[in-house]
Design an enzyme around this catalytic site. Structure first.
Site, PDB file in Angstrom:
ATOM      1  N   THR A 206      -0.531 -12.686   0.332  1.00 22.39           N
ATOM      2  CA  THR A 206       0.868 -12.273   0.145  1.00 22.39           C
ATOM      3  C   THR A 206       2.217 -12.998  -0.061  1.00 22.39           C
ATOM      4  OG1 THR A 206       1.151 -10.760   1.516  1.00 22.39           O
ATOM      5  CG2 THR A 206      -0.076  -9.642  -0.262  1.00 22.39           C
ATOM      6  N   ASN A 208       5.454 -12.674   1.832  1.00 22.48           N
ATOM      7  CA  ASN A 208       5.922 -10.890   2.405  1.00 22.48           C
ATOM      8  C   ASN A 208       7.773 -11.012   2.394  1.00 22.48           C
ATOM      9  OD1 ASN A 208       6.885  -9.111   4.158  1.00 22.48           O
ATOM     10  ND2 ASN A 208       6.568  -9.887   5.735  1.00 22.48           N
ATOM     11  N   GLU A 254       5.878  -6.779  -0.411  1.00 22.18           N
ATOM     12  CA  GLU A 254       5.057  -8.281  -0.308  1.00 22.18           C
ATOM     13  C   GLU A 254       3.783  -8.346  -1.297  1.00 22.18           C
ATOM     14  OE1 GLU A 254       2.292  -9.081   3.217  1.00 22.18           O
ATOM     15  OE2 GLU A 254       2.531  -6.371   4.294  1.00 22.18           O
TER      16      GLU A 254
END
Length: 311
Positions: A206, A208, A254
């Site tokens: 992901t 962030n 995220e």
């Protein structure tokens, strides 16, 4: 104001915070652009930084639906020619309504027409209103046009659309209701920073996103939407929250770019658009159960974004 060209001619002006540039705001700004085109002069939006409430009542800064660069971008799409951002200081807040009109609208922008909503207030203690604005227009050679900005729909149970209502819906996780008011999905922006990298370990890397100060962030949960980086818009599964599965305490945003491999987004300024709420945040009994839920999340987010883009 010192950046306004010395040879600036007449202009059509509208003034306000215009946070979110929602559908009500679009009516006022759109009318200002129409009048500017009719008269052959620029359309100008005057706004403030920081939000006036932060100066008048420190600590009361509302969550922002859009940063200034995003508002300017949206206003540009509506045909606005220039955005004047006034530093809202304690000294500036002391300007009387008459001084504000003379210093900003008359001396600097040479307003020909001022377009506002019916509840527009300005000057020290918000003492000025549209009637006073129009009254001084007869002295300073500008006209005032009042546009009803109130639009209603299903969002918020039929309440008139407003930035306040939009913030509430975002905070509640009702991003679809917020999108009805905004006329587009709610967006969160920021720079991609290194997190715990657990998503990568689980097979779902992901981005962030370190969000900008005072950003209006949706309620904790999983959402379908898009991640835009380097001009590319990618369907995404978005997680907002503290990651209770791993006893996290820091609230993060995220975004997993669906079906994308090998993306390196660290250090990039990205945008995350929220389309739909998928589920709440929860702690699962096992990593296997978490992975099963994540796979289902991605499947649902892929379908929701594809359906939206198909429309």
């Amino acid at each position: 104001m010192e950046e306004i060209p010395q040879d600036w001619g007449r202009s059509v002006v509208t003034i306000g915070s215009y946070d979110g540039v929602h559908r009500g705001h679009q009516l006022i700004i759109g009318r200002a652009v129409e009048r500017a085109r009719e008269l052959g002069v620029p359309a100008v939006v005057v706004t403030f930084d920081p939000h006036p409430s932060e100066v008048v009542r420190p600590g009361s800064h509302p969550p922002l639906l859009a940063p200034h660069h995003r508002r300017a971008e949206l206003m540009g799409e509506l045909g606005v020619d220039a955005v004047l951002v006034l530093p809202f200081t304690a000294g500036f807040s002391q300007l009387s309504p008459a001084d504000f009109i003379v210093k900003v609208l008359v001396d600097k922008l040479r307003a020909r027409v001022v377009v506002e909503g019916p509840n527009f207030r300005f000057g020290h203690r918000a003492a000025g209103n549209v009637d006073y604005l129009a009254e001084l227009g007869t002295t300073y050679d500008y006209e005032v046009e009042v546009v009803d900005l109130y639009v209603t729909g299903e969002a918020g149970g039929g309440q008139p659309f407003s930035s306040t209502l939009t913030r509430r819906l975002v905070a509640e996780g009702d991003v679809e209701g917020a999108a009805e008011i905004l006329g587009r999905p709610h967006r969160v922006e920021g720079v991609v920073v290194r997190g715990a990298q657990r998503g990568r370990e689980l097979g779902y890397p992901t981005a962030n996103v370190e969000t900008l100060p005072h950003t209006a962030i949706p309620a904790d949960g999983v959402y379908a939407g898009w991640l835009t980086a380097d001009g590319e818009r990618m369907p995404a599964a978005i997680s907002v929250g503290t990651n209770p599965q791993f006893d996290g305490t820091e609230r993060t945003v995220e975004a997993y770019a669906i079906d994308r491999v090998g993306l390196d987004l660290y250090g990039l300024h990205v945008a995350v658009d929220f389309l739909a709420y998928v589920r709440g945040q929860r702690k699962f009994d096992s990593i296997e159960a978490l992975l099963e839920a994540m796979a289902d999340d991605v499947k649902r987010c892929r379908a929701l974004t594809a359906e939206y883009d198909g429309r």
